[in-house]
Design an enzyme around this catalytic site. Structure first.
Site, PDB file in Angstrom:
ATOM      1  N   HIS A 202      30.476  31.505  65.078  1.00  0.00           N
ATOM      2  CA  HIS A 202      32.003  31.268  64.941  1.00  0.00           C
ATOM      3  C   HIS A 202      32.409  30.862  66.120  1.00  0.00           C
ATOM      4  CE1 HIS A 202      34.550  31.999  60.977  1.00  0.00           C
ATOM      5  NE2 HIS A 202      33.045  31.481  60.746  1.00  0.00           N
TER       6      HIS A 202
ATOM      7  N   ASP B 289      42.585  17.507  43.541  1.00  0.00           N
ATOM      8  CA  ASP B 289      43.700  18.517  43.707  1.00  0.00           C
ATOM      9  C   ASP B 289      43.160  20.039  43.969  1.00  0.00           C
ATOM     10  OD1 ASP B 289      45.504  20.532  43.295  1.00  0.00           O
ATOM     11  OD2 ASP B 289      46.368  19.442  41.473  1.00  0.00           O
TER      12      ASP B 289
ATOM     13  N   LYS C  23      35.887  32.898  49.087  1.00  0.00           N
ATOM     14  CA  LYS C  23      36.608  32.190  50.197  1.00  0.00           C
ATOM     15  C   LYS C  23      35.657  31.193  50.845  1.00  0.00           C
ATOM     16  CE  LYS C  23      39.010  31.233  54.145  1.00  0.00           C
ATOM     17  NZ  LYS C  23      38.127  30.624  55.286  1.00  0.00           N
TER      18      LYS C  23
ATOM     19  N   GLU D  15      38.987  24.168  59.654  1.00  0.00           N
ATOM     20  CA  GLU D  15      38.232  25.250  60.173  1.00  0.00           C
ATOM     21  C   GLU D  15      36.847  25.133  60.847  1.00  0.00           C
ATOM     22  OE1 GLU D  15      38.041  28.602  57.427  1.00  0.00           O
ATOM     23  OE2 GLU D  15      36.315  29.702  58.667  1.00  0.00           O
TER      24      GLU D  15
HETATM   25  C1  MEV Z   1      35.309  32.376  56.695  1.00  0.00           C
HETATM   26  O1  MEV Z   1      36.064  31.112  56.609  1.00  0.00           O
HETATM   27  C2  MEV Z   1      34.367  32.397  55.593  1.00  0.00           C
HETATM   28  C3  MEV Z   1      33.421  33.735  55.669  1.00  0.00           C
HETATM   29  O2  MEV Z   1      34.180  34.752  55.738  1.00  0.00           O
HETATM   30  C4  MEV Z   1      32.858  33.750  54.069  1.00  0.00           C
HETATM   31  C5  MEV Z   1      32.020  34.987  53.854  1.00  0.00           C
HETATM   32  O3  MEV Z   1      32.400  36.235  54.542  1.00  0.00           O
HETATM   33  O4  MEV Z   1      31.185  34.951  52.999  1.00  0.00           O
HETATM   34  C6  MEV Z   1      32.542  33.695  56.734  1.00  0.00           C
END
Ligand code: MEV
Length: 440
Positions: free
Chosen positions: A393, A296, A280, A85
């Site tokens: 991004h 792992d 995430k 990513e």
């Molecule tokens: C994207 O991979 C991760 C985010 O969505 C984490 C977040 O929203 O805190 C940017």
């Protein structure tokens, strides 16, 4: 219609490739060429990779990036990250640099306890089972001696074996709930071997136990397996500084920024939809280091999310506060990691990643990974509460879009320059690219 295949595993690698390409792809020649393009020219290295798993047909590349300038407990690390990513490595590096000038990451180990269970069914009197367990306990330990000898020599081994009555949850269900110290090994093989040995002892001894009825003697072992839920294999990482030192450059004051960060964490604590995405983002950093160091990541993911839900509601793994004008941001995360065994000495890239990290032991690696997760979360929240995530991004994603469009090196250069001053969205990139092509 596609027919099932018998004996796929026994085919040679070329035969496997041919079958898969001919059966499932439109242009088998192209498929075969792509698959072979990713083979290593070093045959020994290729064989090593072929033998990691079964039915190997090629390698699947992931980029390995470096996030430098991580000051962790006053030691500087450059952290290798394997991830597909865009933005993740950039965000980690940026957060690391930010905190490098504000005291860096302070980390500590809260616990290193691993867990495994023997799940079994017992039909009978619970009191008698408890008495049996008491009597059989020394044998459970003595029978496992050959397996634990080396681990014990190094200071690890079995911490505790407990009999747990789970009949309130499921009829007849009982378990041996066992805890272990596996030192620098992730410990899966060690734990599973111990558990299977406990299960054998339990079954055999029960079958001969005088006080049991015929039915009670017949303990049914259902399974013996480690648990990836490891709430006591826990690490903490923290950053903090006076609010005034947060001197944000995003058009808001340091205090406003600190408050927004605290609120962003509070939202993730209150709202599971947000908490999942928040965590995430943490796992973006955690998994990338876990993968690069040959650990792992599925186990790490499972354990981290279980921990995030441990109090009955899924919530944030990070915390933030402002007290006496000090901004504090921290994470507590369970991480069962190994720096010996598994892939760690087998995979040349893993060996190298560990060397770059100055050959950490498992405890040190836990702290590095926790710092990477915290940095990632800081970077994500910092963007989210100021500019929004898309600005950064899309800048990072720009190159991916240009590659998809088949842009030449000079076109890429021109468009990267153009998007320094313009907002990059997918459609904006496509039309700028088309304009450039049409001008040429
Ligand atoms: C994207 O991979 C991760 C985010 O969505 C984490 C977040 O929203 O805190 C940017």
């Amino acid at each position: 219609m596609i027919k099932p295949i018998e004996g796929f595993s026994k085919l040679s690698k070329d035969e496997k490739i041919e079958w898969i390409a001919n059966t499932y792809t439109h242009n088998s020649e192209e498929t075969i060429a792509i698959l072979k393009q990713y083979w290593s020219t070093d045959q020994k290295l290729q064989q090593l990779h072929d033998e990691f798993i079964e039915n190997t047909i090629t390698n699947f590349y992931l980029p390995l990036g470096i996030a430098p300038n991580f000051l962790i407990n006053n030691r500087l690390y450059a952290i290798p990250m394997a991830i597909e990513e865009s933005s993740v490595v950039a965000a980690a590096s940026k957060a690391a640099k930010f905190w490098q000038h504000r005291g860096g990451f302070k980390t500590s180990i809260i616990g290193t306890e691993k867990v495994g269970q023997v799940h079994f069914m017992y039909h009978g009197d619970t009191k008698k089972l408890q008495q049996f367990f008491k009597e059989v306990h020394p044998k459970l330990i003595s029978n496992v001696a050959p397996i634990i000898k080396n681990m014990e020599k190094r200071g690890g081994g079995i911490n505790k074996i407990e009999l747990r009555d789970k009949t309130a949850e499921l009829n007849h269900y009982h378990q041996l709930h066992c805890t272990f110290e596996t030192l620098d090994a992730m410990g899966a093989n060690f734990i599973n071997s111990c558990l299977e040995n406990f299960a054998d002892t339990l079954k055999k001894e029960a079958s001969e136990y005088a006080d049991f009825t015929k039915e009670e003697r017949n303990i049914e072992i259902v399974m013996s397996i480690l648990s990836n839920n490891i709430p006591n294999c826990l690490v903490r990482a923290e950053v903090s500084c006076p609010v005034a030192e947060l001197n944000e450059d995003k058009g808001i004051s340091p205090m406003e920024f600190a408050q927004k960060m605290v609120r962003a964490v509070a939202i993730a604590k209150a709202e599971p939809y947000r908490a999942v995405t928040h965590n995430k983002g943490i796992m973006n950093g955690v998994d990338a280091v876990v993968l690069a160091t040959g650990n792992d990541f599925r186990a790490i993911e499972a354990g981290a999310h279980a921990y995030a839900a441990k109090d009955g509601q899924y919530t944030s793994l990070t915390h933030a506060s402002i007290e006496n004008d000090i901004f504090k941001f921290w994470i507590e995360i369970p991480l069962a990691l190994g720096t010996v065994g598994g892939l760690t000495s087998l995979h040349p890239m893993v060996r190298m990643a560990l060397e770059i990290l100055q050959n950490p032991n498992a405890k040190e690696l836990m702290q590095i990974v926790a710092a990477a997760g915290l940095a990632q979360n800081f970077g994500a929240l910092r963007s989210l509460v100021t500019t929004g995530i898309q600005q950064g991004h899309m800048k990072m994603h720009l190159l991916n879009i240009l590659n998809q469009l088949g842009a030449t090196e000079s076109e890429k250069k021109a468009l990267i320059k153009y998007f320094k001053k313009h907002t990059a969205s997918h459609s904006a990139v496509v039309s700028a690219f088309e304009n450039l092509r049409n001008q040429a």
